[in-house]
Each structure stands twice: as C-alpha cells, then as structure tokens.
Write a protein that holds these residues in place. Sequence first.
Motif, short mmCIF file in Angstrom:
data_model
loop_
_atom_site.label_atom_id
_atom_site.label_comp_id
_atom_site.label_asym_id
_atom_site.label_seq_id
_atom_site.Cartn_x
_atom_site.Cartn_y
_atom_site.Cartn_z
N ARG A 1 -10.38 13.55 -13.07
CA ARG A 1 -11.59 13.70 -13.88
C ARG A 1 -12.79 12.98 -13.25
N ALA A 2 -13.93 13.68 -13.23
CA ALA A 2 -15.17 13.10 -12.71
C ALA A 2 -16.21 13.11 -13.82
N TYR A 3 -17.16 12.20 -13.75
CA TYR A 3 -18.22 12.26 -14.76
C TYR A 3 -19.58 11.84 -14.21
N VAL A 4 -20.60 12.36 -14.89
CA VAL A 4 -21.98 11.89 -14.70
C VAL A 4 -22.52 11.60 -16.09
N GLY A 5 -23.32 10.56 -16.22
CA GLY A 5 -24.00 10.28 -17.48
C GLY A 5 -25.48 10.57 -17.33
N TYR A 6 -26.07 11.16 -18.37
CA TYR A 6 -27.50 11.45 -18.34
C TYR A 6 -28.15 10.95 -19.62
N GLU A 7 -29.27 10.28 -19.47
CA GLU A 7 -30.07 10.01 -20.68
C GLU A 7 -30.61 11.38 -21.13
N LYS B 1 -23.02 18.71 -7.69
CA LYS B 1 -21.83 17.96 -7.25
C LYS B 1 -20.69 18.15 -8.25
N LEU B 2 -21.02 18.19 -9.55
CA LEU B 2 -19.96 18.44 -10.53
C LEU B 2 -19.35 19.83 -10.33
N ILE B 3 -20.21 20.79 -9.98
CA ILE B 3 -19.70 22.16 -9.73
C ILE B 3 -18.77 22.15 -8.50
N ASP B 4 -19.16 21.41 -7.45
CA ASP B 4 -18.28 21.25 -6.27
C ASP B 4 -16.94 20.66 -6.70
N ASP C 1 -11.72 9.30 -13.08
CA ASP C 1 -11.25 8.83 -11.78
C ASP C 1 -12.41 8.57 -10.83
N ILE C 2 -13.55 9.18 -11.14
CA ILE C 2 -14.70 9.00 -10.24
C ILE C 2 -16.00 9.11 -11.03
N ALA C 3 -16.92 8.17 -10.73
CA ALA C 3 -18.24 8.18 -11.37
C ALA C 3 -19.25 8.73 -10.36
N VAL C 4 -20.01 9.73 -10.78
CA VAL C 4 -20.99 10.38 -9.90
C VAL C 4 -22.39 10.03 -10.38
N GLY C 5 -23.31 9.85 -9.45
CA GLY C 5 -24.70 9.60 -9.84
C GLY C 5 -25.58 9.67 -8.62
N THR D 1 -25.32 10.90 -4.87
CA THR D 1 -26.06 11.99 -4.26
C THR D 1 -27.38 11.44 -3.71
N PRO D 2 -27.93 12.11 -2.69
CA PRO D 2 -29.15 11.56 -2.07
C PRO D 2 -30.36 11.69 -3.00
N LEU D 3 -31.39 10.94 -2.70
CA LEU D 3 -32.64 11.09 -3.44
C LEU D 3 -33.52 12.07 -2.67
#
Length: 328
Positions: A31-37, A52-55, A168-172, A200-202
């Motif tokens: 499981r991977a996640y991203v948090g968004y305000e 990245k979530l789609i990947d 298992d992994i935090a993405v941001g 991910t890059p800026l």
Amino acid sequence: MNAHELITRNAAEVVTESEIEALADDPEGKRAYVGYEPSGVLHIGHMLTANKLIDLQEAGFEVTVLLADVHAYLNDKGSFEDIRHTAERMRDQFIAYGLDESNTQFVLGSDFQLDDDYTLDLHALELETTLARAERAMAEISSGDSVKVSQAVYPLMQALDIPYLGVDIAVGGMEQRKVHMLARDVLPSIDREPPTSLHTPLIADLGTGRGKMSSSEGVTISMEDTREDIESKVNDAYCPPTADPEPTDDGAERENPVLQVFEYHVFPRFDAVTVERPEEYGGDLEYDAYDDLEADLESGELHPADAKGALAEYLDRLIAPGRQQLAE
Ligand code: IYR
C-alpha cells in the motif's frame, strides 16, 4: 516496464533504495499513500503525485489518498466545516484524473486523527521532538511568518499517519521530504518502523522557469482551466530554444518548465506524443520517449512554438475529464 522501473521512474529521491527494491520484488497488495490538504480543484502539483500513484497502481500497489482535513485546519486554511466540504469535491477530481477507483481508498484525516490512541501517540511524539526540529520539518510547507504551535503539531501528525494508515510507502513532493525524515527519526521512539518514502521533483514556475510551480503564486495549470486558458498559459511559458537557459539576474537556476511538464505529466500518461507541424516546416513529429523530444528541442529540430502547441493539446486531454466533472 518492470515494477522497479514503474515505482522509481521520474522520482527525485527514494528513501531508501534498498527498501524500495524489497517492495519492488513483491509489490502485490502493498500500500502507498499521498496526503493532500483539501483544495477541491486539482492543480498540476496534485497531478504530479497522482501520476506516481497511477504508476504504483500499475505496479500492483493499492493506494490510499488521505484528504488531510485536520492538517489543512492546522495550516490555517479556513473553517473546519468548509475544509470538509472541499475534501468531498476533491475525491471525484482524482477519479476523473485517472486514479483506478476500484483500487483507491479515500480517507479523511478526521476519520482517525481524533481517536484516543492517535492523540496519545501524538503526545508521545511531542515529548520526543524539540520545537526546533518540528519547525525545520515544516519550512517548505507552511508559509506563515511567525510559527504557531499548530505548525509544530502538523509534521508530527503527518509522521503518525504513516503507521495509522498501515502503508508501506509514503509519497510526496520534495517539499515533504523533511517531514518524512522527521518520521524516520521519531517513529522508532514509539516502537513504529521508520517509513519508506518516495519524492517527486518540483516543477519550475511555467512563466519564468524559476522556483516552484505552485497554486498560490505565478502561473499554474488547474482542472478549472479552459482549453483557451491552457493554450495561453503554455504559449507564454518560458521555453528557451537551446540547452542553455538564460541566466537570471540573481544567478538563480532556471529550468525549462515546458520540458518538465512533458517529462513528468505527458509522457507518463501517453504511449506516444505527436507534434503537429505543417508540411512546409517538416510535417508531424512522433515521439515514443521524452528524451527524444528533449534532444530535438535542444538541437533546434523542434521549435518551441510547435512543442508548446503539442503540450497544450496533451494537457487539455489530461484535464478535460476533471473539467467536465466540475461542471456536473
Ligand atoms: N503536508 C501535505 C499534506 C499531508 C501529507 C501527508 I503524506 C499527510 O499524512 C498529511 C498531510 C501538504 O503539504 O499538502
């Protein structure tokens, strides 16, 4: 593309490489996640981590999207009620953008962050963390001049989200890296594993190629844009015709945001990109890979105006479903 390539493509950084390799060896059901305000309308910054979530979904992962209502409240984004309402709208935007609905779990922060155990674990982390350390972790996220107590609590809650969501992994984006490093440092103090993260890059501001493209300043692209908006923003974008961008007055680095959007937004979502050109200018160009387009732009084979025309077309295709969803 194998699982490791899907997980790491276009990532600016993974922490750590060996942890990512272990996940890539057996990605099914991880499981991977991203948090968004919550902000209601997706913009290009959300779209970058969503790609990245789609990947990751393609690699076999399951995905959690945290609609971080309590975090937005702590970051002074408005009344709690308004933020909750905005969060509801954001969910549909992500699905319209292309996240696999059958494999995406949407969670509101307030669904678990107000529970007793979470609150007590948060207080345990507060005991383990100096104010200076928490403040450093927030430097790229919060824009306030004088730091509030809420901004010291914010990164500790973000750290705690990781074990509570069981991911298992935090993405941001790279601006989240200091929070993830804080999480690696402090979670072991409450007997939780240090988390694996991927950043991910800026992307530089579209208009100037400087700094970071953001929703609050400069030029950005959002799901509210009409086709005409996109065309005019992309037309005005900074895109030097050669590999050597003009230096800025202050010597700061300048990126080519047109190339960055091709690399991080268009190529990951389309198998091939066609640049339409009139016959007299050599006819259409077809690209299977980003590097070929970059090389042609830098050699002069591809004119910036033609590249921009294609960029507007593909961005419009990515945004059209979200725009339509907003109109419903
Ligand atoms: N700090 C993020 C929002 C956020 C991210 C995660 I990952 C969380 O667990 C909680 C909040 C932002 O700047 O949007």
